[in-house]
Write a protein that holds these residues in place. Structure first.
Motif, PDB file in Angstrom:
ATOM      1  N   TYR A  72     -29.780  10.549   8.809  1.00 46.39           N
ATOM      2  CA  TYR A  72     -28.909   9.729   7.849  1.00 46.39           C
ATOM      3  C   TYR A  72     -29.146  10.189   6.538  1.00 46.39           C
ATOM      4  O   TYR A  72     -28.081  10.171   6.051  1.00 46.39           O
ATOM      5  N   LYS A  73     -30.264  10.502   6.173  1.00 41.64           N
ATOM      6  CA  LYS A  73     -30.214  11.172   4.706  1.00 41.64           C
ATOM      7  C   LYS A  73     -29.638  12.317   4.494  1.00 41.64           C
ATOM      8  O   LYS A  73     -29.111  12.637   3.338  1.00 41.64           O
ATOM      9  N   ALA A  74     -29.490  13.234   5.471  1.00 40.86           N
ATOM     10  CA  ALA A  74     -28.922  14.515   5.544  1.00 40.86           C
ATOM     11  C   ALA A  74     -27.268  14.325   5.341  1.00 40.86           C
ATOM     12  O   ALA A  74     -26.522  15.278   5.081  1.00 40.86           O
ATOM     13  N   ASN A  75     -26.988  13.092   6.073  1.00 37.14           N
ATOM     14  CA  ASN A  75     -25.462  12.886   6.337  1.00 37.14           C
ATOM     15  C   ASN A  75     -24.610  12.633   4.765  1.00 37.14           C
ATOM     16  O   ASN A  75     -25.366  11.895   4.121  1.00 37.14           O
ATOM     17  N   SER A  76     -23.749  13.174   4.322  1.00 37.35           N
ATOM     18  CA  SER A  76     -22.982  13.013   3.160  1.00 37.35           C
ATOM     19  C   SER A  76     -22.251  11.593   3.236  1.00 37.35           C
ATOM     20  O   SER A  76     -22.285  10.948   2.128  1.00 37.35           O
ATOM     21  N   LYS A  77     -21.913  11.179   4.264  1.00 38.26           N
ATOM     22  CA  LYS A  77     -21.097   9.853   4.544  1.00 38.26           C
ATOM     23  C   LYS A  77     -22.280   8.988   5.214  1.00 38.26           C
ATOM     24  O   LYS A  77     -22.419   9.032   6.505  1.00 38.26           O
ATOM     25  N   ARG A  78     -22.978   8.135   4.362  1.00 30.95           N
ATOM     26  CA  ARG A  78     -24.052   7.288   4.996  1.00 30.95           C
ATOM     27  C   ARG A  78     -23.329   5.790   5.261  1.00 30.95           C
ATOM     28  O   ARG A  78     -22.744   5.492   4.385  1.00 30.95           O
ATOM     29  N   SER A  79     -23.960   5.329   6.280  1.00 31.18           N
ATOM     30  CA  SER A  79     -23.275   3.917   6.758  1.00 31.18           C
ATOM     31  C   SER A  79     -24.318   3.127   6.703  1.00 31.18           C
ATOM     32  O   SER A  79     -25.626   3.112   6.786  1.00 31.18           O
TER      33      SER A  79
END
Length: 133
Positions: A72-79
């Motif tokens: 989650y933290k590595a994703n640039s688009k967070r939900s």
């Protein structure tokens, strides 16, 4: 959030179902690829008081959760929904004091001198309140 046991007026008996614990749970090593925040939570979890109650399945769940948090933290688009799901899963591990209180688990530090004095004060305070009622 429920109050601590020493702050409650009524102390209803609670039914607890007990079962045999499994073999001593080994704490897995943290993954070096985890996000620093997930690693920090993992390290804190291994030192926390509630972890003495963890079974192997709890450690496996925590490991998976740290992996999910890292992704989650590595994703640039967070939900926001994903973050809520992760935080909800943290509740099952009793990470925060509020979660532990809801599960009726209280952790106390070993402050022998301070606690003895506090306990004596608390007992006298209860006597004083009882006499006033």
């Amino acid at each position: 959030m429920p109050k601590r046991s020493d702050q409650r007026r009524r102390r209803n008996k609670t039914e607890i179902t007990k079962g045999a614990a499994g073999m001593s749970a080994d704490v897995p090593q943290a993954d070096e690829q985890w996000h620093p925040i997930a690693r920090r939570i993992w390290d804190a979890l291994t030192r926390s008081g509630q972890s003495v109650y963890y079974e192997a399945s709890d450690w496996a769940f925590a490991y998976s959760l740290m992996d999910d948090l890292s992704a989650y933290k590595a994703n640039s688009k967070r939900s926001a929904q994903m973050l809520q799901t992760i935080y909800s899963a943290f509740e099952r591990l009793l990470i925060t004091e509020g979660d532990r209180r809801r599960a009726r688990l209280e952790l106390e530090r070993d402050n022998s001198d301070h606690e003895e004095a506090s306990a004596q004060i608390a007992i006298m305070e209860r006597y004083r309140k009882a006499a006033a009622d």
